[in-house]
Motif scaffolding. Structure first.
Motif, short mmCIF file in Angstrom:
data_model
loop_
_atom_site.label_atom_id
_atom_site.label_comp_id
_atom_site.label_asym_id
_atom_site.label_seq_id
_atom_site.Cartn_x
_atom_site.Cartn_y
_atom_site.Cartn_z
N ARG A 165 94.48 -13.22 58.16
CA ARG A 165 95.76 -12.85 59.06
C ARG A 165 97.86 -12.73 58.42
N GLN A 166 98.09 -13.85 58.18
CA GLN A 166 99.62 -14.37 57.97
C GLN A 166 99.15 -13.75 55.87
N ALA A 167 98.25 -13.58 55.28
CA ALA A 167 98.78 -13.31 53.58
C ALA A 167 98.70 -12.31 53.88
N LEU A 168 97.66 -10.85 54.90
CA LEU A 168 97.84 -8.95 54.91
C LEU A 168 99.43 -9.34 54.78
N ASP A 169 100.19 -9.86 55.64
CA ASP A 169 101.26 -9.94 56.48
C ASP A 169 102.41 -10.38 54.99
N ARG A 170 102.42 -11.18 54.89
CA ARG A 170 103.09 -11.77 53.49
C ARG A 170 103.10 -10.66 52.34
N GLY A 171 101.73 -10.08 52.14
CA GLY A 171 101.62 -9.45 50.96
C GLY A 171 102.35 -7.88 51.28
N ALA A 172 101.94 -6.96 52.93
CA ALA A 172 102.56 -6.41 53.44
C ALA A 172 103.69 -6.10 53.05
N ALA A 173 104.89 -7.32 52.73
CA ALA A 173 106.23 -7.95 53.27
C ALA A 173 106.02 -7.71 51.65
N MET A 174 105.68 -7.96 51.05
CA MET A 174 105.86 -8.49 49.11
C MET A 174 106.24 -6.61 48.64
N LEU A 175 104.98 -6.39 49.43
CA LEU A 175 105.13 -4.43 48.93
C LEU A 175 106.06 -3.86 49.71
N LYS A 176 106.82 -4.15 50.29
CA LYS A 176 107.90 -3.71 51.87
C LYS A 176 107.30 -2.45 52.26
N VAL A 177 106.26 -3.15 52.48
CA VAL A 177 105.69 -1.46 53.44
C VAL A 177 106.13 -1.32 54.77
N ASP A 178 105.84 -0.58 55.43
CA ASP A 178 106.35 0.04 56.49
C ASP A 178 104.98 -0.74 57.06
N LYS A 179 103.77 -0.31 57.20
CA LYS A 179 102.77 -0.59 58.31
C LYS A 179 101.65 -0.72 57.78
N LEU A 184 102.03 5.42 49.60
CA LEU A 184 100.03 4.50 49.63
C LEU A 184 100.18 3.37 48.73
N PHE A 185 99.67 1.80 48.88
CA PHE A 185 99.60 1.23 48.10
C PHE A 185 98.08 0.59 48.49
N LEU A 186 96.97 -0.19 48.12
CA LEU A 186 96.44 -0.76 48.36
C LEU A 186 96.85 -2.67 48.40
N LEU A 187 95.97 -2.68 49.61
CA LEU A 187 96.41 -4.31 49.50
C LEU A 187 94.99 -5.20 49.94
N SER A 188 95.29 -6.11 48.90
CA SER A 188 93.58 -6.95 49.08
C SER A 188 94.01 -8.29 48.83
N VAL A 189 93.25 -9.39 49.53
CA VAL A 189 93.28 -10.57 49.93
C VAL A 189 92.42 -10.96 49.04
N LEU A 193 99.32 -18.43 48.04
CA LEU A 193 99.55 -18.58 49.10
C LEU A 193 100.24 -20.71 49.53
N TYR A 194 98.75 -21.07 49.51
CA TYR A 194 98.35 -21.49 50.40
C TYR A 194 98.29 -23.02 49.65
N GLY A 195 98.20 -22.40 48.05
CA GLY A 195 97.76 -23.52 47.03
C GLY A 195 96.13 -24.06 47.46
N TRP A 196 95.25 -23.97 48.23
CA TRP A 196 93.86 -23.76 48.23
C TRP A 196 93.42 -22.46 48.55
N GLN A 256 106.33 -25.92 48.42
CA GLN A 256 106.19 -25.08 47.04
C GLN A 256 104.81 -24.45 46.89
N SER A 257 103.83 -24.93 47.42
CA SER A 257 102.56 -24.49 47.34
C SER A 257 102.59 -23.21 48.55
N LYS A 258 103.62 -23.17 49.02
CA LYS A 258 103.75 -22.24 49.71
C LYS A 258 104.98 -21.41 50.39
N GLN A 259 105.04 -20.15 49.41
CA GLN A 259 106.19 -19.78 48.74
C GLN A 259 107.45 -18.81 50.57
N CYS A 260 107.41 -20.12 50.87
CA CYS A 260 108.77 -19.58 53.00
C CYS A 260 110.07 -19.12 51.96
#
Lengths: 370, 468
Positions: free
Chosen positions: A159-173, A94-99, A133-136, A361-365
């Motif tokens: 919505r996207q920040a949560l998905d990106r955070g989840a990807a960084m944590l490499k979580v499944d759900k 388990l991980f905690l993910l905050s935006v 993530l977005y520079g703002w 640059q402001s969005k780490q794509c």
């Protein structure tokens, strides 16, 4: 608001209707049974366990992020999930993910709560911020575009920040703290505004299985009032000071965002509270109705692709966040508000000569694979 | 469209001097202050449609808000009648051989329904008289009032007075003559109805459940009356506002699955098909028409809703005040849910009828597998049961009583809000039920058990039951 229920009845001691041994300490909001504190924890946790098992929310060995805002729902969710994970050997990481939206006086305070949860529950915390993530920050966005439409930005970005955070944590759900009251409210709102597509989706316990990271709602059948009572009665014994601080903050967060005055959302919330007062079961019944609505599934779904700029899922050339961001960076904040398609197409021709480098640059794509 | 309805004797003409008249009207236009026409300064007080007559809002006879105020009386009436007529024709609600029973409560909606049906019949009669071969018969009309004095707190002399008023309303309508039936609600019993009904209702503890049970009994008594008197259609005055409330309250009661059955133009799951031609008219419009047209209504008899239904009614009213199209949106959303196979007039064998009635069927988006009739209905509210609801019988042991079986065949909503919880009171409640309910339940439980035996294995294997 839950405090009234916790107080013992004045008219003599009543036996707990479950164990018949201890004195009833509260009237359970969901069923109006008078039960003792211990039985309350037990049924509260057991019900969530049943929901997890019956709906196969998790598989052993999965990495799960809990969307943590610091509010009551996600705090209790983090606690209960880590407890159930231990007790029933779910085998989850388990991980905690905050935006961090960057709202001064709102998010910075609640993040403190999340950081305390990190220590108390021993769950690793990841904070993703709009700024990174977005520079703002939301503060900056509101300063630029005013109070109108700012919720569009906040919603799309979160919505996207949560998905990106989840990807960084490499979580499944990703597990979110949406409770039964929230879902009942959403069902009603979708009826009121005629949104049949959302009406068919909003009661699913797992969503986005075709997307990068599926989301699930373990609290789908859990009443908000019980979520409020749960930490109150539980933590009272452990840590009075914490509970007090928690409640002070809770009051603060339970208020609606002042930037989203939405008359009928308020009406719907109030209506559900009124219903619950005369028939607690009504909340579950609304969800049940939502699950059983006969909606033909033949409705066309937009074709799923990826954003050409950041690689996020998108049905358009660019994802919504990139369009909004482009608008912000070019000083055209109306971009992407309202009709998307035309703007999205008109946008691409002059991106190259605009300050595209800075945007990227402001969005780490590209660093994340979805 | 509205003026094509043939009934609009209004100023909606479009002849050559139309523009002249309009100009004249404009010149003589008095500037009356009015709240509803801010966005049309030029046509301040002229009807949005015919642009000739004064709007209802400016004529000052009534206080109106919203779009209604922007029509003149004739166009307003024509528009309303048009919606009624369109619903009737496009759903084949009334064919020339039909004998239609109008359920008349004395309220504005059913009063308008009666009026419009009467006007349609009157016109059909005129056509009949004028035609040479007289091949098209004129449909018959009867009126039924459900007398609830047995269970109402309203003094019976008020009922008697209202019934007298209704009698005179019906008899004062131009020919063809219409029969007027007073249907006592206790007529659902063959004998000793009053006492049994009272006891039955007293056995229901939930206020909302009691109100809903009464509603089902009302339908039962109307069906019985329609059947016994040879009617072929039962016409109700349910309007958009009423249906919007039903959408929300059915959702709140967990009846999401069966909801689309109740809100269509046609509901043929009953012995006598039920039709709702005022489905697209707002209560506000119908009230207005009654006032403007001098249609007498008897509001005394309509007691306000209580419990869940009361909450829902005030919630919808609040929403409607905030946004005047909210009720329509609610009904439109629910209209997108998939209707049932019985939500259309059954095909008739009589080819004569086919030729005679213009039939413009709206397309249903029924999927082929869903056109198969659901096997079972709740014996109390007659709502179709979803698959997961009608396997409840399997949970019963071998020592089941008739009351147990009856309870198990009911929908979850009726089980919760109508059926008594304790076995003894359930037995008592069961013994008090009208025969129809019981017979229906028995028929259904047999067919269900047979079907269960075939299908239960599949159900048990699939792990998809919701964990309630």
């Amino acid at each position: 608001m839950g405090e009234a229920e916790v107080k013992p009845k004045k008219a003599g001691p009543v036996q707990c209707s479950i164990c018949s041994q201890r004195r009833a300490a509260l009237k359970r909001p969901k069923t109006l049974e008078q039960i003792c504190r211990e039985c309350f924890y037990a049924v509260f946790e057991e019900e969530i366990h049943r929901v997890v098992v019956d709906n196969q929310l998790f598989k052993p060995g999965e990495r799960i992020a809990i969307g943590a805002s610091g509010g009551k729902d996600s705090t209790v969710l983090a606690y209960v999930l880590s407890e159930l994970n231990r007790r029933h050997n779910y085998g989850l990481d388990l991980f905690l993910l905050s935006v961090d939206e960057g709202i001064t006086g709102y998010r910075d305070d609640s993040l403190e709560t999340v950081k305390r949860n990190e220590i108390q529950y021993g769950l690793p915390l990841k904070v993703v911020s709009y700024k990174d993530l977005y520079g703002w920050t939301m503060d900056e966005i509101v300063k630029m575009i005013g109070l109108k439409n700012n919720c569009t930005f906040c919603g799309v970005f979160r919505r996207q920040a949560l998905d990106r955070g989840a990807a960084m944590l490499k979580v499944d759900k990703l597990a979110t703290g949406h409770n039964a009251d929230d879902i009942a409210e959403t069902v009603l709102l979708n009826i009121l505004r005629g949104d049949i597509a959302r009406l068919s989706r909003c009661t699913s316990i797992i969503t986005g299985e075709d997307g990068p990271i599926p989301r699930c709602k373990p609290f789908k059948y859990t009443y908000e009032k019980e979520i409020v009572i749960y930490p109150y009665s539980f933590l009272q014994n452990l840590n009075r000071i914490y509970t007090y601080a928690y409640f002070k903050r809770l009051d603060y967060f339970s208020t609606e965002c002042i930037y989203s005055p939405n008359a009928y959302r308020g009406f719907a919330r109030e209506f559900i509270k009124d219903l619950e007062r005369i028939r607690p079961r009504a909340i579950l019944d609304i969800i049940r109705s939502g699950e059983k609505f006969r909606i033909s599934t033949s409705a066309k779904m937009p074709e799923q692709g990826t954003c050409e700029r950041c690689g996020y899922i998108s049905s358009q050339k660019w994802c919504k966040a990139c369009v909004l961001l482009e608008g912000l960076n070019r000083g055209l904040p109306k971009l992407g508000i309202g009709r998307t398609r035309g703007l999205n197409n008109g946008l691409e021709c002059d991106t190259k000569q605009s300050n595209g480098v800075k945007n990227i640059q402001s969005k780490q794509c590209g660093t994340l694979d979805f | 469209m509205a003026c094509g309805a043939g009934n609009c004797q209004s100023g909606c003409f479009r002849d050559d001097d139309d523009s002249v008249v309009t100009e004249k009207k404009k010149l003589t236009n008095r500037t009356l202050s009015s709240g509803s026409d801010i966005d049309l300064p030029n046509h301040h007080n002229l009807c949005l449609k015919c642009k000739v007559n004064e709007t209802l809002a400016s004529s000052g006879t009534v206080s109106v808000d919203g779009d209604i105020g922007r029509f003149c009386f004739d166009c307003f009436r024509g528009n309303l009648f048009g919606k009624f007529k369109l619903a009737v024709t496009s759903n084949a609600m009334i064919s020339p051989t039909d004998n239609v029973l109008v359920a008349f409560s004395g309220g504005p909606s059913s009063r308008v329904a009666l009026q419009f049906v009467h006007e349609m019949q009157h016109k059909a009669q005129k056509n009949f008289d004028a035609s040479r071969d007289r091949s098209l018969p004129v449909f018959g009309v009867g009126v039924a009032f459900v007398d609830e004095s047995a269970v109402s707190r309203i003094p019976s002399d008020e009922f008697d007075k209202a019934i007298q008023d209704m009698k005179s309303i019906v008899s004062n309508l131009a020919p063809p003559d219409k029969a007027f039936h007073v249907v006592p609600i206790e007529s659902v019993y063959s004998s000793n109805g009053r006492d049994r009904l009272e006891e039955l209702l007293n056995a229901v503890k939930d206020v909302t459940g009691k109100e809903d049970l009464l509603q089902h009994l009302r339908m039962l008594s109307l069906q019985k009356n329609a059947y016994e008197n040879g009617y072929t259609k039962l016409l109700l005055g349910s309007c958009t506002s009423r249906i919007a409330c039903h959408v929300i309250s059915a959702t709140v009661k967990g009846q999401g699955y069966s909801l689309p059955a109740d809100i269509q133009y046609v509901d043929a799951r009953w012995e006598i098909p039920v039709v709702l031609p005022l489905r697209d008219c707002l209560a506000q419009e119908l009230n207005m028409l009654c006032r403007l047209d001098g249609l007498k209504t008897m509001e005394v008899l309509n007691s306000p809703h209580s419990g869940i239904n009361g909450l829902v009614a005030s919630f919808v009213t609040l929403l409607q005040e905030e946004n005047p199209s909210r009720e329509c949106t609610i009904v439109r959303t629910a209209g997108k849910l998939t209707p049932f196979h019985f939500n259309q007039i059954p095909e008739s064998d009589d080819s004569n009828v086919h030729l005679a009635s213009r039939r413009r069927q709206k397309k249903f988006n029924l999927k082929p597998n869903e056109s198969v009739p659901p096997e079972s209905y709740c014996p109390i509210c007659n709502s179709p049961l979803s698959k997961s609801d009608h396997i409840n019988l399997s949970s019963l042991g071998s020592d089941q009583t008739n009351a147990d079986i009856f309870g198990a065949t009911c929908c979850p909503s009726c089980q919760f809000q109508i059926l008594p919880k304790e076995p003894v009171s359930m037995e008592h409640f069961y013994s008090l039920l009208p025969q129809q309910f019981v017979v229906q339940a028995k028929d259904r439980s047999f067919s269900m058990q047979r079907q269960l035996r075939e299908q239960i294995q599949d159900f048990l294997l699939s792990d998809s039951e919701d964990g309630t």
